[in-house]
Design a protein around this motif. Structure first.
Motif, PDB file in Angstrom:
ATOM      1  N   SER A 168     -23.530  16.195  -9.264  1.00 26.05           N
ATOM      2  CA  SER A 168     -22.530  15.584  -8.393  1.00 26.05           C
ATOM      3  C   SER A 168     -23.229  15.024  -7.169  1.00 26.05           C
ATOM      4  O   SER A 168     -24.404  15.319  -6.924  1.00 26.05           O
ATOM      5  CB  SER A 168     -21.465  16.611  -7.981  1.00 26.05           C
ATOM      6  OG  SER A 168     -22.055  17.656  -7.232  1.00 26.05           O
ATOM      7  N   GLY A 169     -22.508  14.209  -6.406  1.00 24.29           N
ATOM      8  CA  GLY A 169     -23.041  13.708  -5.156  1.00 24.29           C
ATOM      9  C   GLY A 169     -23.525  12.276  -5.182  1.00 24.29           C
ATOM     10  O   GLY A 169     -23.920  11.724  -4.154  1.00 24.29           O
ATOM     11  N   GLY A 170     -23.520  11.657  -6.362  1.00 22.91           N
ATOM     12  CA  GLY A 170     -23.946  10.277  -6.422  1.00 22.91           C
ATOM     13  C   GLY A 170     -22.950   9.352  -5.747  1.00 22.91           C
ATOM     14  O   GLY A 170     -21.855   9.755  -5.355  1.00 22.91           O
ATOM     15  N   GLY A 171     -23.350   8.095  -5.595  1.00 29.43           N
ATOM     16  CA  GLY A 171     -22.474   7.117  -4.967  1.00 29.43           C
ATOM     17  C   GLY A 171     -23.231   5.879  -4.581  1.00 29.43           C
ATOM     18  O   GLY A 171     -24.359   5.659  -5.026  1.00 29.43           O
ATOM     19  N   LEU A 199     -27.717  15.022  -3.762  1.00 28.80           N
ATOM     20  CA  LEU A 199     -27.222  15.337  -5.095  1.00 28.80           C
ATOM     21  C   LEU A 199     -27.266  16.843  -5.309  1.00 28.80           C
ATOM     22  O   LEU A 199     -28.160  17.526  -4.794  1.00 28.80           O
ATOM     23  CB  LEU A 199     -28.082  14.658  -6.157  1.00 28.80           C
ATOM     24  CG  LEU A 199     -28.294  13.154  -6.025  1.00 28.80           C
ATOM     25  CD1 LEU A 199     -29.121  12.654  -7.216  1.00 28.80           C
ATOM     26  CD2 LEU A 199     -26.992  12.419  -5.918  1.00 28.80           C
ATOM     27  N   SER A 200     -26.326  17.352  -6.085  1.00 25.94           N
ATOM     28  CA  SER A 200     -26.319  18.756  -6.465  1.00 25.94           C
ATOM     29  C   SER A 200     -26.184  18.872  -7.974  1.00 25.94           C
ATOM     30  O   SER A 200     -25.599  17.998  -8.620  1.00 25.94           O
ATOM     31  CB  SER A 200     -25.159  19.494  -5.800  1.00 25.94           C
ATOM     32  OG  SER A 200     -25.381  19.648  -4.424  1.00 25.94           O
ATOM     33  N   ILE A 217     -36.511  18.215  -2.998  1.00 21.73           N
ATOM     34  CA  ILE A 217     -35.874  19.019  -4.039  1.00 21.73           C
ATOM     35  C   ILE A 217     -35.823  20.466  -3.559  1.00 21.73           C
ATOM     36  O   ILE A 217     -36.773  20.961  -2.922  1.00 21.73           O
ATOM     37  CB  ILE A 217     -36.645  18.902  -5.377  1.00 21.73           C
ATOM     38  CG1 ILE A 217     -35.892  19.595  -6.499  1.00 21.73           C
ATOM     39  CG2 ILE A 217     -38.075  19.417  -5.247  1.00 21.73           C
ATOM     40  CD1 ILE A 217     -36.508  19.336  -7.894  1.00 21.73           C
ATOM     41  N   SER A 218     -34.727  21.144  -3.877  1.00 24.36           N
ATOM     42  CA  SER A 218     -34.601  22.532  -3.445  1.00 24.36           C
ATOM     43  C   SER A 218     -33.641  23.280  -4.359  1.00 24.36           C
ATOM     44  O   SER A 218     -32.848  22.661  -5.066  1.00 24.36           O
ATOM     45  CB  SER A 218     -34.111  22.615  -1.997  1.00 24.36           C
ATOM     46  OG  SER A 218     -32.813  22.059  -1.872  1.00 24.36           O
ATOM     47  N   LYS A 219     -33.759  24.597  -4.312  1.00 23.60           N
ATOM     48  CA  LYS A 219     -32.841  25.455  -5.050  1.00 23.60           C
ATOM     49  C   LYS A 219     -31.924  26.185  -4.062  1.00 23.60           C
ATOM     50  O   LYS A 219     -32.369  26.573  -2.981  1.00 23.60           O
ATOM     51  CB  LYS A 219     -33.612  26.517  -5.839  1.00 23.60           C
ATOM     52  CG  LYS A 219     -34.503  26.000  -6.936  1.00 23.60           C
ATOM     53  CD  LYS A 219     -35.246  27.175  -7.571  1.00 23.60           C
ATOM     54  CE  LYS A 219     -36.164  26.741  -8.695  1.00 23.60           C
ATOM     55  NZ  LYS A 219     -36.910  27.894  -9.281  1.00 23.60           N
ATOM     56  N   ASP A 220     -30.665  26.337  -4.439  1.00 24.25           N
ATOM     57  CA  ASP A 220     -29.759  27.217  -3.696  1.00 24.25           C
ATOM     58  C   ASP A 220     -29.464  28.390  -4.615  1.00 24.25           C
ATOM     59  O   ASP A 220     -28.595  28.307  -5.491  1.00 24.25           O
ATOM     60  CB  ASP A 220     -28.489  26.471  -3.309  1.00 24.25           C
ATOM     61  CG  ASP A 220     -27.590  27.305  -2.399  1.00 24.25           C
ATOM     62  OD1 ASP A 220     -27.656  28.555  -2.468  1.00 24.25           O
ATOM     63  OD2 ASP A 220     -26.829  26.722  -1.624  1.00 24.25           O
ATOM     64  N   ASN A 221     -30.226  29.451  -4.445  1.00 21.22           N
ATOM     65  CA  ASN A 221     -30.128  30.573  -5.376  1.00 21.22           C
ATOM     66  C   ASN A 221     -28.770  31.283  -5.283  1.00 21.22           C
ATOM     67  O   ASN A 221     -28.270  31.803  -6.286  1.00 21.22           O
ATOM     68  CB  ASN A 221     -31.254  31.563  -5.111  1.00 21.22           C
ATOM     69  CG  ASN A 221     -32.613  30.963  -5.377  1.00 21.22           C
ATOM     70  OD1 ASN A 221     -32.752  30.045  -6.181  1.00 21.22           O
ATOM     71  ND2 ASN A 221     -33.631  31.471  -4.696  1.00 21.22           N
ATOM     72  N   ALA A 222     -28.177  31.284  -4.115  1.00 23.04           N
ATOM     73  CA  ALA A 222     -26.887  31.957  -3.949  1.00 23.04           C
ATOM     74  C   ALA A 222     -25.796  31.293  -4.790  1.00 23.04           C
ATOM     75  O   ALA A 222     -24.884  31.973  -5.277  1.00 23.04           O
ATOM     76  CB  ALA A 222     -26.491  31.962  -2.479  1.00 23.04           C
ATOM     77  N   ASN A 281     -30.733  21.056  -5.859  1.00 19.80           N
ATOM     78  CA  ASN A 281     -30.350  19.970  -4.976  1.00 19.80           C
ATOM     79  C   ASN A 281     -31.446  18.919  -4.876  1.00 19.80           C
ATOM     80  O   ASN A 281     -32.625  19.200  -5.108  1.00 19.80           O
ATOM     81  CB  ASN A 281     -30.052  20.514  -3.578  1.00 19.80           C
ATOM     82  CG  ASN A 281     -28.935  21.540  -3.577  1.00 19.80           C
ATOM     83  OD1 ASN A 281     -27.885  21.328  -4.174  1.00 19.80           O
ATOM     84  ND2 ASN A 281     -29.168  22.679  -2.936  1.00 19.80           N
ATOM     85  N   LEU A 282     -31.035  17.709  -4.520  1.00 15.33           N
ATOM     86  CA  LEU A 282     -31.992  16.641  -4.222  1.00 15.33           C
ATOM     87  C   LEU A 282     -31.449  15.874  -3.023  1.00 15.33           C
ATOM     88  O   LEU A 282     -30.417  15.208  -3.127  1.00 15.33           O
ATOM     89  CB  LEU A 282     -32.179  15.707  -5.416  1.00 15.33           C
ATOM     90  CG  LEU A 282     -33.226  14.620  -5.211  1.00 15.33           C
ATOM     91  CD1 LEU A 282     -34.639  15.226  -5.183  1.00 15.33           C
ATOM     92  CD2 LEU A 282     -33.149  13.563  -6.320  1.00 15.33           C
TER      93      LEU A 282
END
Length: 127
Positions: free
Chosen positions: A7-10, A20-21, A69-74, A79-80
Motif C-alpha cells: 500500500s502507499g503508492g500514488g 510504501l508499506s 528500506i526498513s522493517k516494522d517488527n511490531a 516499508n520503503l
C-alpha cells in the motif's frame, strides 16, 4: 499461507516523497530477509533494495541516498520511504519475502531468492 499486501503508492511530482508499506501475514518479517523490486511498463522487474536477516540494508545505485528500506517488527511490515522522486522511478513496486534459510547478502538482489510476492502498488512521478 503467506500473504504480502502493498500500500502507499500514488502520484507525486518530481522531487516529492512517498512511503510504501507491505503488510505481511503467515511469515515473520523480523527474522527474515525481504526486498522491494519495481517494474516499469515494457521492462523487466528490477531489484530496488533489500534488508537481510541481520537487518543490514543494500540499495540499487539508482536509488541509493534517496530510498530507505526498513522493517516494522511490531506490525510485521516492510516499508520503503522514497525521497527526491524522479520520473524514472515510475513503476509498479513489489515487496518480496525471501526463503527462510536466510540467503547470503550477495544473492538477495536475485528474484529467485524470493518465493513470496505481493500484488504491487503503482508509483507515478510526473515532471
Amino acid at each position: 499461507q503467506v500473504q504480502l499486501v502493498e500500500s502507499g503508492g500514488g502520484s507525486v511530482q518530481a522531487g516529492g516523497s512517498l512511503s510504501l508499506s507491505c503488510a505481511v501475514s503467515g511469515y515473520t518479517v523480523s527474522t527474515n530477509a525481504m526486498a522491494w523490486f519495481r517494474q516499469a511498463p515494457g521492462t523487466d522487474r528490477d531489484w530496488v533494495a533489500n534488508i537481510d536477516c541481520d537487518g543490514i540494508t543494500t540499495y540499487a545505485d539508482t536509488v541509493k541516498g534517496r530510498f530507505t528500506i526498513s522493517k516494522d517488527n511490531a506490525y510485521n511490515t516492510l516499508n520503503l520511504h522514497m525521497d527526491s522522486l524522479k520520473p524514472g522511478d515510475t513503476a509498479m513496486y513489489y515487496c518480496a519475502a525471501a526463503y527462510t534459510f536466510c540467503p547470503r547478502r550477495a544473492v538477495l538482489m536475485q528474484e529467485e531468492m524470493y518465493p513470496y510476492w505481493g500484488q504491487g502498488t503503482q508509483v507515478t512521478v510526473s515532471s
